[in-house]
Motif scaffolding. Structure first.
Motif, PDB file in Angstrom:
ATOM      1  N   ALA A 313       0.840  -1.190   0.000  1.00 44.29           N
ATOM      2  CA  ALA A 313       0.000   0.000   0.000  1.00 44.29           C
ATOM      3  C   ALA A 313       0.877   1.242   0.000  1.00 44.29           C
ATOM      4  CB  ALA A 313      -0.921   0.006   1.220  1.00 44.29           C
ATOM      5  N   ARG A 314       0.225   2.364  -0.285  1.00 45.12           N
ATOM      6  CA  ARG A 314       0.898   3.656  -0.209  1.00 45.12           C
ATOM      7  C   ARG A 314       0.033   4.578   0.644  1.00 45.12           C
ATOM      8  NH1 ARG A 314       1.794   6.884  -5.746  1.00 45.12           N
ATOM      9  NH2 ARG A 314      -0.478   6.893  -5.591  1.00 45.12           N
ATOM     10  N   ASP A 315       0.647   5.170   1.648  1.00 43.81           N
ATOM     11  CA  ASP A 315      -0.063   6.148   2.464  1.00 43.81           C
ATOM     12  C   ASP A 315       0.101   7.511   1.812  1.00 43.81           C
ATOM     13  OD1 ASP A 315      -1.232   6.564   5.444  1.00 43.81           O
ATOM     14  OD2 ASP A 315      -0.034   8.290   4.818  1.00 43.81           O
ATOM     15  N   MET A 316      -1.043   8.161   1.528  1.00 48.79           N
ATOM     16  CA  MET A 316      -1.025   9.391   0.743  1.00 48.79           C
ATOM     17  C   MET A 316      -1.198  10.644   1.594  1.00 48.79           C
ATOM     18  SD  MET A 316      -0.245   8.749  -2.297  1.00 48.79           S
ATOM     19  CE  MET A 316      -0.548  10.384  -2.929  1.00 48.79           C
ATOM     20  N   ALA A 317      -0.639  10.659   2.774  1.00 55.85           N
ATOM     21  CA  ALA A 317      -0.590  11.811   3.687  1.00 55.85           C
ATOM     22  C   ALA A 317      -1.116  11.390   5.031  1.00 55.85           C
ATOM     23  CB  ALA A 317      -1.351  13.026   3.175  1.00 55.85           C
ATOM     24  N   PRO A 338      -0.046  -4.107   5.730  1.00 52.21           N
ATOM     25  CA  PRO A 338       0.738  -4.421   4.535  1.00 52.21           C
ATOM     26  C   PRO A 338       2.098  -3.736   4.563  1.00 52.21           C
ATOM     27  CG  PRO A 338      -0.764  -2.630   4.064  1.00 52.21           C
ATOM     28  CD  PRO A 338      -1.035  -3.037   5.493  1.00 52.21           C
ATOM     29  N   ARG A 339       2.862  -3.937   3.508  1.00 54.70           N
ATOM     30  CA  ARG A 339       4.064  -3.138   3.296  1.00 54.70           C
ATOM     31  C   ARG A 339       3.603  -1.761   2.822  1.00 54.70           C
ATOM     32  NH1 ARG A 339       7.922  -7.200   3.141  1.00 54.70           N
ATOM     33  NH2 ARG A 339       7.100  -9.201   2.425  1.00 54.70           N
ATOM     34  N   VAL A 340       4.216  -0.707   3.330  1.00 57.53           N
ATOM     35  CA  VAL A 340       3.721   0.633   3.038  1.00 57.53           C
ATOM     36  C   VAL A 340       4.833   1.526   2.521  1.00 57.53           C
ATOM     37  CG1 VAL A 340       2.599   2.693   3.973  1.00 57.53           C
ATOM     38  CG2 VAL A 340       1.937   0.427   4.807  1.00 57.53           C
ATOM     39  N   LEU A 341       4.573   2.168   1.369  1.00 57.55           N
ATOM     40  CA  LEU A 341       5.382   3.278   0.896  1.00 57.55           C
ATOM     41  C   LEU A 341       4.701   4.571   1.319  1.00 57.55           C
ATOM     42  CD1 LEU A 341       6.198   2.056  -2.738  1.00 57.55           C
ATOM     43  CD2 LEU A 341       7.690   1.957  -0.739  1.00 57.55           C
ATOM     44  N   LEU A 342       5.507   5.578   1.601  1.00 56.39           N
ATOM     45  CA  LEU A 342       4.963   6.813   2.160  1.00 56.39           C
ATOM     46  C   LEU A 342       5.046   7.976   1.186  1.00 56.39           C
ATOM     47  CD1 LEU A 342       6.515   6.582   5.735  1.00 56.39           C
ATOM     48  CD2 LEU A 342       4.133   6.186   5.099  1.00 56.39           C
ATOM     49  N   TYR A 378      10.734   8.622   2.676  1.00 55.81           N
ATOM     50  CA  TYR A 378       9.496   8.711   1.894  1.00 55.81           C
ATOM     51  C   TYR A 378       9.781   8.459   0.419  1.00 55.81           C
ATOM     52  CZ  TYR A 378       6.730  10.534   5.801  1.00 55.81           C
ATOM     53  OH  TYR A 378       6.052  10.678   6.987  1.00 55.81           O
ATOM     54  N   ALA A 379       8.786   7.925  -0.275  1.00 54.71           N
ATOM     55  CA  ALA A 379       8.943   7.612  -1.694  1.00 54.71           C
ATOM     56  C   ALA A 379       8.540   8.764  -2.594  1.00 54.71           C
ATOM     57  CB  ALA A 379       8.109   6.372  -2.052  1.00 54.71           C
ATOM     58  N   GLN A 380       7.684   9.655  -2.083  1.00 54.92           N
ATOM     59  CA  GLN A 380       7.220  10.758  -2.909  1.00 54.92           C
ATOM     60  C   GLN A 380       6.615  11.843  -2.040  1.00 54.92           C
ATOM     61  OE1 GLN A 380       4.220   8.128  -4.954  1.00 54.92           O
ATOM     62  NE2 GLN A 380       2.995  10.006  -4.923  1.00 54.92           N
ATOM     63  N   VAL A 381       6.296  12.960  -2.669  1.00 56.49           N
ATOM     64  CA  VAL A 381       5.587  14.038  -1.988  1.00 56.49           C
ATOM     65  C   VAL A 381       4.250  14.241  -2.674  1.00 56.49           C
ATOM     66  CG1 VAL A 381       7.637  15.209  -1.116  1.00 56.49           C
ATOM     67  CG2 VAL A 381       6.736  15.818  -3.377  1.00 56.49           C
ATOM     68  N   LYS A 382       3.282  14.680  -1.884  1.00 55.33           N
ATOM     69  CA  LYS A 382       1.935  14.927  -2.387  1.00 55.33           C
ATOM     70  C   LYS A 382       1.596  16.397  -2.169  1.00 55.33           C
ATOM     71  CE  LYS A 382      -2.938  13.802  -1.555  1.00 55.33           C
ATOM     72  NZ  LYS A 382      -3.886  13.043  -0.690  1.00 55.33           N
ATOM     73  N   ILE A 383       1.379  17.094  -3.248  1.00 55.75           N
ATOM     74  CA  ILE A 383       0.981  18.497  -3.187  1.00 55.75           C
ATOM     75  C   ILE A 383      -0.525  18.563  -2.979  1.00 55.75           C
ATOM     76  CG2 ILE A 383       0.756  20.571  -4.620  1.00 55.75           C
ATOM     77  CD1 ILE A 383       3.486  19.763  -5.852  1.00 55.75           C
ATOM     78  N   TYR A 384      -0.947  19.515  -2.124  1.00 61.58           N
ATOM     79  CA  TYR A 384      -2.368  19.568  -1.793  1.00 61.58           C
ATOM     80  C   TYR A 384      -3.017  20.847  -2.327  1.00 61.58           C
ATOM     81  CZ  TYR A 384      -6.385  17.699   0.697  1.00 61.58           C
ATOM     82  OH  TYR A 384      -7.604  17.147   1.000  1.00 61.58           O
ATOM     83  N   SER A 385      -4.310  20.995  -2.052  1.00 60.74           N
ATOM     84  CA  SER A 385      -5.154  21.927  -2.803  1.00 60.74           C
ATOM     85  C   SER A 385      -4.832  23.397  -2.586  1.00 60.74           C
ATOM     86  CB  SER A 385      -6.622  21.676  -2.455  1.00 60.74           C
ATOM     87  OG  SER A 385      -6.989  20.363  -2.810  1.00 60.74           O
ATOM     88  N   SER A 386      -4.350  23.780  -1.394  1.00 59.24           N
ATOM     89  CA  SER A 386      -4.063  25.189  -1.137  1.00 59.24           C
ATOM     90  C   SER A 386      -2.622  25.566  -1.469  1.00 59.24           C
ATOM     91  CB  SER A 386      -4.346  25.527   0.338  1.00 59.24           C
ATOM     92  OG  SER A 386      -5.727  25.476   0.612  1.00 59.24           O
TER      93      SER A 386
END
Length: 653
Positions: A313-317, A338-342, A378-386
């Protein structure tokens, strides 16, 4: 004289008023105000705002000497702004009657009426009633039983607070804090807090005490339900699915030693090693473990992933440090998951900013946030709406320099094409693809990013050349899409008083009280828009199929109730017209490739991690068979989904 008595009563009630602060991820979001408008009556005004969403509840109730409700009335709206009203009363003959938007009934049985949409204070009301009850147990109305256990004591500014945990309300015990007078001091979960303002300085200590109790509960569950073979593990007589070729081979054996696969051969070619534990597949469908690339882990999400066959799985924030600790527990086996990427969230500044403390307004701060995530694995960054569109390129450049991917919501006041051109590798949520063609929808920080979707779908022709050009653009940029169709279906094809479509095949097996709490969550259809909303899901399915046929890479994410929502996401892909074998590849091999772990995951082959599921049925013929997971194997450890469901209080399949 009567007027004077009324004034004195109102003044007494006002003097006893208390205001609790509502926080989301540590940021003030609303309040719960409690008062006594007349002797014996408690009134609550509870409201909070989460980017345009949020409950508003006005309730009042009266209790008997045992702390059981004898009357309760409430009105307001739920998180998705759907209006509701609720009424409960017990007459002098002992007959209890209730009515709310999901049910109505009556009984002479004793019990604690648990409202369908209660303010947080009602957990304190229930805890106090349980303290008075024999054995700290109470029957619940309409059904179920609540049980109370004590926990840690914490000294907060000279006041002793006690942690109590109520079982029978959710899958795990619900924590509630009472002070030394028995008043509700706080109701706290992973992201959300309702707490007396004077106790806010003690929040971190209260959270630590809750986390210790939760982790002990999870550790006991993991110990009881994780099976590690003493020697080799052999799966024999399976129909083996290969995500690369999309073919199936019958009569196959898979030999596992430790956490890895050591041999995959026809049954006739592989002898049973001495001392090996054998799982007789008996022709069941064997495939790599599933991926869910869009989760926000809390509570028992990891358990339901294993129930559903999700091994990656991937946790998305999330709340960063607690989530890092949770991943460590998953890996150590002291919590099931599960195994988790962040993916680490980066948000902008403003009143509609998302629930995170990683909020930046300069390029230097944005790059520093990327560096923190990179330094912490962490595997990636997630940009958010603001987030400021002007800073996307700075984040993308630093993330790519540090080897991280970039994804997210398309920020407000820009559109999907510009987001990709600035360096985004991936887009979350299919609605942002559609909004690319409606530049007049500028502010997507509120729930409008969902609620305008039905109208805009009705206006758009996917045979329009602009859409074909955009699909080509996404393919050429190797942009990945995480559609979360299951969320959009729940909003537009659900009904406010029913369980989300993803849960309907299983919700009747949930514990009674838990089931009741799932009967809400859809957007109320505006009057006159019924036909438009009915066409929203078919329109989204057409869009997804065209994106897939145009060569855009798709990965499945649920962003909802763990496990079962991922199953529904895959069913929707098949419903869109994507061949079932390709859907299974999308759910297994594609995320492993995109996220850089294909060496260890995504197929069943010698040398790879032993992450597999055995399925009763054939999801190549009927995608709904993916719900019939017989065994989940993660790193050579075996989990029995039926037993885990029973541990969650569910009835048998």
């Amino acid at each position: 004289m009567k007027r004077l008595l009324l004034i004195l009563t109102l003044l007494a009630g006002a003097a006893q008023a208390r205001e609790d602060q509502v926080q989301i991820h540590g940021n003030a979001a609303g309040a719960q105000t409690l008062s006594q408008p007349e002797p014996g009556v408690t009134a609550a005004d509870y409201r909070f705002n989460d980017r345009g969403r949020g409950d508003v509840i006005q309730a009042h109730w009266r209790l008997d000497a045992s702390g059981l409700p004898v009357s309760y009335e409430a009105k307001g709206n739920d998180y998705w702004k759907v209006e509701f009203s609720e009424r409960f009363g017990r007459d002098v003959q002992g007959l209890a009657r209730w009515r709310n938007r999901i049910e109505q009934g009556e009984t002479k049985a004793a019990g604690f009426y648990l409202p369908a949409n209660p303010p947080p204070e009602f957990m304190g009301v229930l805890a106090r009633a349980l303290l008075k009850a024999p054995g700290r147990r109470l029957p619940l109305l309409p059904a179920g039983e609540a049980r109370l256990e004590g926990g840690a004591d914490v000294d907060a500014s000279g006041r002793k607070l006690t942690l109590y945990r109520i079982s029978g309300i959710e899958f795990t015990p619900v924590p509630v804090w009472l002070d030394d007078k028995g008043d509700t001091a706080g109701v706290i979960d992973d992201w959300f807090e309702v707490l007396q303002a004077s106790l806010l300085p003690a929040l971190a200590e209260l959270q630590r005490a809750q986390q210790a109790a939760d982790q002990a509960w999870h550790a006991r569950l993991a110990l009881q339900h994780s099976h590690k073979p003493q020697g080799a593990l052999l799966i024999r007589g399976a129909r083996l699915f290969a995500p690369v070729s999309l073919g199936v081979r019958a009569g196959m054996s898979v030999l596992v030693r430790g956490e890895r696969i050591v041999r995959v051969e026809p049954d006739a070619d592989l002898e049973v090693p001495a001392g090996a534990e054998v799982i007789a597949a008996n022709g069941r469908f064997l495939m790599p473990g599933l991926w869910d690339v869009h989760q926000h882990f809390s509570n028992v999400d990891g358990v339901f992933d294993l129930i559903a066959g999700v091994t990656s799985a991937r946790d998305m924030a999330n709340d960063n440090l607690p989530m890092l600790a949770r991943v460590h527990r998953f890996d150590a086996g002291t919590e099931l998951g599960p195994r988790v990427l962040l993916a680490g969230i980066i948000e902008g500044i403003g009143p509609l900013a998302g629930p995170t403390d990683v909020r930046v307004d300069t390029a230097d701060k944005a790059r520093a946030a990327v560096d923190w995530y990179a330094d912490h694995g962490y595997a990636q960054v997630k940009i958010y709406s603001s987030f400021s569109p002007a800073l996307v390129a700075a984040v993308a450049d630093r993330a790519h320099e540090r080897g991280l991917r970039v994804s997210g919501h398309v920020p407000a006041f820009t559109h999907a094409r510009a987001f990709v051109e600035a360096g985004a590798d991936e887009i979350q949520h299919l609605n942002f693809i559609l909004l690319n063609f409606f530049p007049d929808v500028k502010d997507t920080r509120t729930r409008d990013r969902y609620t305008v979707l039905a109208d805009r779908l009705a206006q758009f022709d996917f045979n329009d050349g602009r859409f074909a050009d955009f699909v080509t653009f996404l393919r050429q940029h190797q942009t990945v899409l995480d559609p979360t169709l299951v969320v959009l279906e729940g909003l537009f094809s659900g009904e406010p008083a029913r369980a989300a479509p993803a849960l309907r095949p299983v919700v009747e097996r949930f514990p009674t009280v838990v089931k009741r709490r799932q009967l809400s969550g859809a957007v109320a259809v505006p009057p006159g828009k019924e036909a438009v909303y009915a066409q929203a899901l078919p329109g989204l399915l057409r869009m997804l199929k065209k994106l897939h046929e145009g060569g855009v890479t798709i990965m499945p994410g649920s962003d909802g109730f763990a496990g079962y929502s991922l199953h529904r996401e895959l069913e929707l892909y098949a419903q869109a017209g994507i061949p079932n074998a390709e859907v299974l590849r999308i759910a297994t091999l594609v995320p492993a490739r995109v996220l850089g772990v294909e060496k260890d995951r995504g197929t069943i082959a010698a040398g790879k991690l032993a992450d597999m599921i055995l399925v009763d049925g054939d999801p190549l013929k009927d995608m709904s068979d993916i719900r019939r997971v017989h065994r989940t194997i993660k790193g050579g450890q075996v989990y029995e989904p039926a037993a885990l469901e029973q541990a969650m209080g569910m009835t048998s399949r």
